[in-house]
Design a protein around this motif. Sequence first.
Motif, PDB file in Angstrom:
ATOM      1  N   THR A  35      33.971 -14.420 -66.215  1.00 12.17           N
ATOM      2  CA  THR A  35      34.290 -15.587 -67.044  1.00 12.17           C
ATOM      3  C   THR A  35      34.989 -16.623 -66.166  1.00 12.17           C
ATOM      4  O   THR A  35      35.366 -16.352 -65.035  1.00 12.17           O
ATOM      5  CB  THR A  35      35.213 -15.209 -68.217  1.00 12.17           C
ATOM      6  N   LYS A 197      26.350 -12.583 -88.636  1.00 15.81           N
ATOM      7  CA  LYS A 197      25.454 -11.479 -88.257  1.00 15.81           C
ATOM      8  C   LYS A 197      24.260 -11.397 -89.202  1.00 15.81           C
ATOM      9  O   LYS A 197      23.109 -11.238 -88.758  1.00 15.81           O
ATOM     10  CB  LYS A 197      26.230 -10.163 -88.270  1.00 15.81           C
ATOM     11  N   THR A 212      20.195 -14.353 -78.476  1.00 14.95           N
ATOM     12  CA  THR A 212      20.966 -13.783 -77.358  1.00 14.95           C
ATOM     13  C   THR A 212      21.993 -14.766 -76.790  1.00 14.95           C
ATOM     14  O   THR A 212      22.751 -14.398 -75.886  1.00 14.95           O
ATOM     15  CB  THR A 212      20.021 -13.369 -76.219  1.00 14.95           C
ATOM     16  N   LYS A 213      22.029 -15.986 -77.312  1.00 19.20           N
ATOM     17  CA  LYS A 213      22.914 -17.005 -76.743  1.00 19.20           C
ATOM     18  C   LYS A 213      23.708 -17.691 -77.848  1.00 19.20           C
ATOM     19  O   LYS A 213      23.342 -17.634 -79.027  1.00 19.20           O
ATOM     20  CB  LYS A 213      22.119 -18.048 -75.948  1.00 19.20           C
ATOM     21  N   LYS A 249      32.897 -16.782 -79.044  1.00 21.33           N
ATOM     22  CA  LYS A 249      32.012 -15.740 -78.508  1.00 21.33           C
ATOM     23  C   LYS A 249      32.655 -14.359 -78.614  1.00 21.33           C
ATOM     24  O   LYS A 249      32.012 -13.386 -79.024  1.00 21.33           O
ATOM     25  CB  LYS A 249      31.685 -16.064 -77.053  1.00 21.33           C
ATOM     26  N   GLY A 250      33.932 -14.268 -78.263  1.00 16.26           N
ATOM     27  CA  GLY A 250      34.620 -12.981 -78.252  1.00 16.26           C
ATOM     28  C   GLY A 250      34.791 -12.387 -79.636  1.00 16.26           C
ATOM     29  O   GLY A 250      34.580 -11.181 -79.833  1.00 16.26           O
ATOM     30  N   TYR A 253      31.528 -11.071 -81.009  1.00 15.01           N
ATOM     31  CA  TYR A 253      31.202  -9.792 -80.372  1.00 15.01           C
ATOM     32  C   TYR A 253      32.065  -8.655 -80.942  1.00 15.01           C
ATOM     33  O   TYR A 253      31.580  -7.550 -81.200  1.00 15.01           O
ATOM     34  CB  TYR A 253      31.408  -9.890 -78.863  1.00 15.01           C
ATOM     35  N   GLY A 257      29.333  -6.767 -82.630  1.00 14.88           N
ATOM     36  CA  GLY A 257      28.729  -6.041 -81.519  1.00 14.88           C
ATOM     37  C   GLY A 257      27.636  -6.822 -80.816  1.00 14.88           C
ATOM     38  O   GLY A 257      26.964  -6.290 -79.922  1.00 14.88           O
ATOM     39  N   ARG A 258      27.457  -8.109 -81.184  1.00 14.49           N
ATOM     40  CA  ARG A 258      26.424  -8.949 -80.556  1.00 14.49           C
ATOM     41  C   ARG A 258      27.046  -9.700 -79.385  1.00 14.49           C
ATOM     42  O   ARG A 258      27.896 -10.570 -79.561  1.00 14.49           O
ATOM     43  CB  ARG A 258      25.846  -9.942 -81.571  1.00 14.49           C
ATOM     44  N   ARG A 259      26.612  -9.363 -78.175  1.00 19.10           N
ATOM     45  CA  ARG A 259      27.123 -10.021 -76.970  1.00 19.10           C
ATOM     46  C   ARG A 259      26.221 -11.220 -76.652  1.00 19.10           C
ATOM     47  O   ARG A 259      25.088 -11.057 -76.191  1.00 19.10           O
ATOM     48  CB  ARG A 259      27.143  -9.051 -75.789  1.00 19.10           C
ATOM     49  N   LEU A 260      26.736 -12.412 -76.930  1.00 22.16           N
ATOM     50  CA  LEU A 260      25.974 -13.655 -76.742  1.00 22.16           C
ATOM     51  C   LEU A 260      26.448 -14.385 -75.494  1.00 22.16           C
ATOM     52  O   LEU A 260      27.633 -14.378 -75.171  1.00 22.16           O
ATOM     53  CB  LEU A 260      26.133 -14.559 -77.966  1.00 22.16           C
ATOM     54  N   GLU A 261      25.529 -15.035 -74.811  1.00 21.20           N
ATOM     55  CA  GLU A 261      25.849 -15.784 -73.605  1.00 21.20           C
ATOM     56  C   GLU A 261      25.978 -17.276 -73.926  1.00 21.20           C
ATOM     57  O   GLU A 261      25.200 -17.817 -74.716  1.00 21.20           O
ATOM     58  CB  GLU A 261      24.767 -15.576 -72.536  1.00 21.20           C
TER      59      GLU A 261
END
Length: 294
Positions: A35, A197, A212-213, A249-250, A253, A257-261
């Motif tokens: 980060t 979600k 994914t983002k 974002k954090g 997640y 549980g969804r890790r997005l960029e």
Amino acid sequence: MIYIVRDVILSGGLVVIAGLVNLGCVKVFTTYFHTTQNRLSTNIFENILTILTNISKTLTNTCGMLPKNWLLIFLSITVIIAVITIVEKYKKKSGKQTVLWFILIAFVIASSFASSVLSKSSFWAPRMRFSLGALIGILYLYLYVTTDLFQKKNILKIMAIAVITLYGSCNLYQYITIIHQGKMMNQVEKEECQRIKAHMQEYEEETGIKVTKIGRVFTTSHNRNLYLPNYLNPNTTVFNSTKCWWSAKGVIYFYTGRRLEHVDVGVEEKKILEDSGQEWLCIGDVLYIFIYQT
């Protein structure tokens, strides 16, 4: 007096060392977790002007930590008590020593703004008020150790005890309130993340495109759901993390549980989100979400 000046310089040195250690830790962890964070500013002159032009707002508006003007009143009474006590103590000595004490008090008060000279990231936040509030405790500790203020039975002692008692009571009440509001906000964040979600899952089922983002769209036109909804007096230290630039974002997640960029937001996507009237919207493989606080 020379010992006091020496201790101040020593304390300043320790603060610099602590600051460097803090920056080093931030650098290590941001590198490890891939980060980025850089809040340091090179425009020191501009930062000083910002501090000077907004110091009255900082002293009167405590971001909900205390009622408006209360911090300024507490500080003013404390400084007046300190000045009278110091003058009484050194009235038979040289005026030079008394002046040096006043300069020292002014220096200590000014030092609470020192961090904002290099970075304005905390200047508008409640953490600046913590520094100013701590000065009250520092001044009273100094008066207790170096003077006989609390040994005498006079109006100054009564005022000092009254200010300490009232100030401590206000802080205790506010901390309890903040903890309660924080728990309530955690539930609000959880429910909002579950809705996000569900929105992503519904979108993915309809389009076959996996999200994914995340694209953060900052706006000042409104701030829906930034603070506790339907709460009479929400504290500005308690805000919805899904609406903040650095935490959206954090928190998504954490609860989904969804890790997005992170991705940059284009003009077209921003306009689509604004026209939709929604808080968030999926376009392509990106979740676009409104942000109200940077």
